[in-house]
Design a protein around this motif. Structure first.
Motif, mmCIF file in Angstrom:
data_model
loop_
_atom_site.group_PDB
_atom_site.id
_atom_site.type_symbol
_atom_site.label_atom_id
_atom_site.label_comp_id
_atom_site.label_asym_id
_atom_site.label_seq_id
_atom_site.Cartn_x
_atom_site.Cartn_y
_atom_site.Cartn_z
ATOM 1 N N UNK A 31 15.791 2.771 -3.287
ATOM 2 C CA UNK A 31 15.961 4.160 -3.842
ATOM 3 C C UNK A 31 14.935 4.537 -4.752
ATOM 4 N N UNK A 32 14.226 5.386 -4.578
ATOM 5 C CA UNK A 32 13.455 5.851 -5.676
ATOM 6 C C UNK A 32 12.179 5.053 -6.124
ATOM 7 N N UNK A 33 12.030 3.661 -5.202
ATOM 8 C CA UNK A 33 11.156 2.880 -5.276
ATOM 9 C C UNK A 33 10.140 2.604 -4.124
ATOM 10 N N UNK A 34 8.850 2.883 -4.413
ATOM 11 C CA UNK A 34 7.911 2.757 -3.243
ATOM 12 C C UNK A 34 6.695 2.024 -3.343
ATOM 13 N N UNK A 35 5.881 1.759 -2.449
ATOM 14 C CA UNK A 35 4.649 0.831 -2.549
ATOM 15 C C UNK A 35 3.588 1.512 -1.597
ATOM 16 N N UNK A 36 2.362 1.590 -2.087
ATOM 17 C CA UNK A 36 1.384 1.775 -0.780
ATOM 18 C C UNK A 36 0.894 0.566 -0.381
ATOM 19 N N UNK A 37 0.782 0.698 0.819
ATOM 20 C CA UNK A 37 0.423 -0.913 1.365
ATOM 21 C C UNK A 37 -0.701 -0.662 2.466
ATOM 22 N N UNK A 38 -1.518 -1.741 2.270
ATOM 23 C CA UNK A 38 -2.690 -1.826 3.066
ATOM 24 C C UNK A 38 -2.373 -2.830 4.294
ATOM 25 N N UNK A 39 -2.721 -2.522 5.670
ATOM 26 C CA UNK A 39 -2.567 -3.224 6.494
ATOM 27 C C UNK A 39 -3.668 -3.400 7.338
ATOM 28 N N UNK A 40 -4.170 -4.714 7.191
ATOM 29 C CA UNK A 40 -5.578 -5.065 7.972
ATOM 30 C C UNK A 40 -5.327 -6.430 8.709
ATOM 31 N N UNK A 41 -5.738 -6.633 9.913
ATOM 32 C CA UNK A 41 -5.777 -7.931 10.616
ATOM 33 C C UNK A 41 -4.353 -8.504 10.488
ATOM 34 N N UNK A 42 -3.231 -7.722 10.708
ATOM 35 C CA UNK A 42 -2.142 -8.399 10.650
ATOM 36 C C UNK A 42 -1.343 -8.711 9.212
ATOM 37 N N UNK A 43 -2.174 -8.463 8.162
ATOM 38 C CA UNK A 43 -1.690 -9.000 6.782
ATOM 39 C C UNK A 43 -1.460 -7.661 5.921
ATOM 40 N N UNK A 44 -0.347 -7.435 5.459
ATOM 41 C CA UNK A 44 0.208 -6.246 4.573
ATOM 42 C C UNK A 44 -0.213 -6.843 2.875
ATOM 43 N N UNK A 45 -0.938 -5.796 2.409
ATOM 44 C CA UNK A 45 -1.167 -5.923 1.052
ATOM 45 C C UNK A 45 -0.742 -4.770 0.078
#
Length: 59
Positions: A31-45
């Motif tokens: 709740x109230x906490x977020x992330x911006x995530x990159x997804x490339x070749x089955x890997x989340x960063x």
């Protein structure tokens, strides 16, 4: 964040595509906490994490 945690998260929103990083999503972690995530070749960063303050409504 690993791929399975990303996949199982129901609170994600597609933001766009980056040629360098891949598919970019906003993911709610708590709740109230977020992330911006990159997804490339089955890997989340995780690119960034942030805490959102609730917005006060004006009367």
């Amino acid at each position: 964040m690993n791929y399975m945690a990303f996949k199982d998260n129901d609170s994600k929103e597609y933001l766009g595509f980056c040629e360098q990083k891949g598919f970019i999503y906003s993911v709610q972690l708590a709740k109230g906490r977020y992330a911006v995530v990159a997804l490339q070749n089955g890997r989340a960063t995780v690119l960034i994490q942030f805490i959102a303050q609730p917005q006060e409504t004006q009367k």
